[in-house]
Design a protein around this motif. Structure first.
Motif, PDB file in Angstrom:
ATOM      1  N   ASN A 160       0.808  -1.220   0.000  1.00  0.00           N
ATOM      2  CA  ASN A 160       0.000   0.000   0.000  1.00  0.00           C
ATOM      3  C   ASN A 160       0.842   1.272   0.000  1.00  0.00           C
ATOM      4  O   ASN A 160       0.301   2.371   0.129  1.00  0.00           O
ATOM      5  CB  ASN A 160      -0.914   0.021   1.231  1.00  0.00           C
ATOM      6  N   LEU A 161       2.156   1.112  -0.146  1.00  0.00           N
ATOM      7  CA  LEU A 161       3.090   2.240  -0.024  1.00  0.00           C
ATOM      8  C   LEU A 161       2.869   2.992   1.284  1.00  0.00           C
ATOM      9  O   LEU A 161       2.965   4.219   1.357  1.00  0.00           O
ATOM     10  CB  LEU A 161       2.960   3.193  -1.208  1.00  0.00           C
ATOM     11  N   THR A 162       2.574   2.239   2.346  1.00  0.00           N
ATOM     12  CA  THR A 162       2.362   2.832   3.668  1.00  0.00           C
ATOM     13  C   THR A 162       3.701   3.159   4.311  1.00  0.00           C
ATOM     14  O   THR A 162       4.554   2.265   4.448  1.00  0.00           O
ATOM     15  CB  THR A 162       1.585   1.862   4.576  1.00  0.00           C
ATOM     16  N   PRO A 163       3.929   4.398   4.718  1.00  0.00           N
ATOM     17  CA  PRO A 163       5.168   4.724   5.437  1.00  0.00           C
ATOM     18  C   PRO A 163       5.212   3.961   6.766  1.00  0.00           C
ATOM     19  O   PRO A 163       4.182   3.813   7.432  1.00  0.00           O
ATOM     20  CB  PRO A 163       5.072   6.234   5.679  1.00  0.00           C
ATOM     21  N   VAL A 164       6.377   3.492   7.131  1.00  0.00           N
ATOM     22  CA  VAL A 164       6.501   2.714   8.362  1.00  0.00           C
ATOM     23  C   VAL A 164       7.572   3.287   9.268  1.00  0.00           C
ATOM     24  O   VAL A 164       8.577   3.843   8.814  1.00  0.00           O
ATOM     25  CB  VAL A 164       6.826   1.225   8.078  1.00  0.00           C
ATOM     26  N   THR A 165       7.320   3.165  10.561  1.00  0.00           N
ATOM     27  CA  THR A 165       8.352   3.345  11.575  1.00  0.00           C
ATOM     28  C   THR A 165       8.518   1.988  12.235  1.00  0.00           C
ATOM     29  O   THR A 165       7.551   1.421  12.749  1.00  0.00           O
ATOM     30  CB  THR A 165       7.943   4.394  12.617  1.00  0.00           C
TER      31      THR A 165
END
Length: 481
Positions: free
Chosen positions: A218-223
């Motif tokens: 989902n092209l979700t930014p992650v930490t």
């Protein structure tokens, strides 16, 4: 109905609920995409009241999940940082929310540049079992401060705490603002596939890889707040009592079940016996007994208890010397999951204790001949989440700081960098990516939107075509040099 069918039905219900709440939060965010300072402060105050009003219940729930979790450890390592983190955000939120002015080159005058910090939207937070209060409330504080909505997936290994925090959150917050999701690994896997606007995961490096793969769809930014093997260096001149007292505290808190716990010690070869003797003395002064001592935390569950014993057996079978520190010589093998501290001497690379994050009361001790040799040992391995150096000589402190990489570092202490509200917390390389805590948490869950603004005067028209005019040539001479 069989147990497997019940399990599948319950997981399916949780997954359906996750999908429904996610859509509710997305729609709610569209209706209110930039909550005011007043709204954000009220949400943070509501969260703080939840923690203060239910302190005893929260501590009791964590204690039940561990079978024995020191109430003071929960207060010191979870409740206090959570409340202080909210206080810090409340104090600085107005400053964080202000658009920041940026310079404008002469080429583009008259105009203005600003950066506006906007909420990203719906944030997903995945919480581990070892510090379920701090590692849910810390990210939630940052998400709410930044004006987001949040969904929190709790660990199935802390069922009592997870059920309680869900009850308390539902009582204080609307579901389309903050929601807690409980459930097993299938529910957690589904959670990672949701197209969150940001996903924060705290847990193991192995699971972190799966989370990042799912988020990538989902092209979700992650930490990613992961773990790894955090080293501690004992210098050749630090008073051994000072070093071992602080190391013993950092390793024994939560029975070593801490992502930034010292995972192994690098000790000068000629100081090894002194280290063992002093470490034993310092630990015994903190925990004179273990079995019925409520200050000493148990291992979270039988699976992890057996895993830790397996690490010791593997090291012993491969030639390591094991030093058990059990001050009252108690029998701990009665099913209570209390585990004594163990030093592993002469560890080799083929031992699991030197390959895996330990996450328990086992501390390998590696000897070294020079500081450069110790730093090479660290730098030959994946970058750790934390690094600890013990020594009072300033040049050596600076040398270690400049010649190593780690997510964070303490000089002459352990763990305490995590509790600093004005320091970012995060890993590097295999120990994670991204930061939160304090302002960095606000920035992590915000989009820094650049805004370039002109009014009536448009100096830009002078560079419009047709080109190759004297003015173009003058601009090129001035700005291409």
């Amino acid at each position: 109905m069989t147990a497997n069918v019940v399990h599948l039905t319950e997981s399916k219900k949780q997954i359906q609920q996750t999908a429904r709440i996610f859509e509710e939060q997305r729609q709610a965010f569209r209706r209110n995409p930039d909550p005011s300072l007043t709204e954000r402060r009220e949400n943070l105050k509501r969260l703080k009241r939840l923690l203060l009003d239910n302190e005893d219940r929260l501590i009791e729930a964590v204690d039940r999940d561990f079978s024995c979790r020191s109430a003071d450890e929960t207060r010191i390592a979870e409740q206090m940082p959570s409340v202080q983190g909210i206080n810090y955000a409340l104090k600085h939120l107005a400053e964080w929310m202000k658009p920041s002015r940026r310079s404008v080159s002469m080429l583009f005058q008259p105009a203005s540049n600003k950066v506006h910090y906007q909420p990203v939207g719906v944030v997903g937070i995945i919480v581990p079992w070892n510090y379920p209060l701090m590692l849910s409330m810390g990210p939630l504080t940052a998400a709410l401060a930044a004006g987001n909505r949040a969904m929190i997936k709790m660990s199935e290994f802390t069922p009592h705490f997870s059920a309680l925090i869900k009850e308390l959150i539902e009582d204080r917050f609307p579901q389309d603002l903050v929601s807690v999701i409980n459930g097993d690994a299938d529910v957690a896997a589904d959670f990672t596939t949701r197209p969150f606007d940001h996903l924060l995961f705290t847990g193991s490096t192995a699971v972190g890889r799966h989370v990042m793969r799912a988020a990538a769809e989902n092209l979700t930014p992650v930490t990613l707040e992961l773990g790894g093997k955090s080293p501690a260096i004992v210098s050749d001149d630090v008073p051994m009592r000072d070093a071992t007292e602080r190391l013993a505290f950092g390793k024994a808190v939560n029975a070593g079940q801490t992502c930034v716990a010292p995972d192994y010690v690098l000790c000068p070869a000629d100081r090894l016996q002194t280290f063992i003797d002093e470490f034993r003395t310092r630990l015994a002064s903190m925990y004179p007994t273990l079995r019925d001592n409520n200050d000493y935390t148990a291992i979270i569950n039988e699976r992890h208890y057996q895993r830790l014993n397996g690490l010791l057996e593997d090291a012993r079978s491969k030639g390591a010397k094991i030093v058990e520190i059990n001050p009252a010589a108690e029998n701990l093998g009665d099913g209570g999951r209390k585990m004594a501290m163990h030093l592993v001497l002469n560890p080799t690379e083929d031992m699991r204790v030197m390959q895996e994050e330990i996450f328990g009361p086992i501390l390998p001790v590696v000897t070294y001949a020079s500081l450069d040799q110790a730093l090479d040992y660290i730098n030959d391995r994946p970058r750790p989440l934390a690094l600890y150096y013990f020594g009072y000589e300033k040049d050596a402190q600076d040398y270690v700081t400049r010649n190593t990489h780690a997510g964070g570092m303490c000089i002459n202490d352990t763990l305490m960098h995590v509790a600093q509200d004005d320091l970012p917390f995060g890993g590097v390389g295999e120990s994670g990516m991204g930061h939160y805590h304090g302002k960095e948490g606000f920035l992590t869950f915000s989009h820094a939107k650049s805004v370039y603004s002109r009014q009536r005067i448009n100096s830009g028209r002078f560079v419009y075509p047709p080109y190759n005019t004297p003015f173009h040539k003058m601009v090129y001479r001035m700005f291409i040099r």
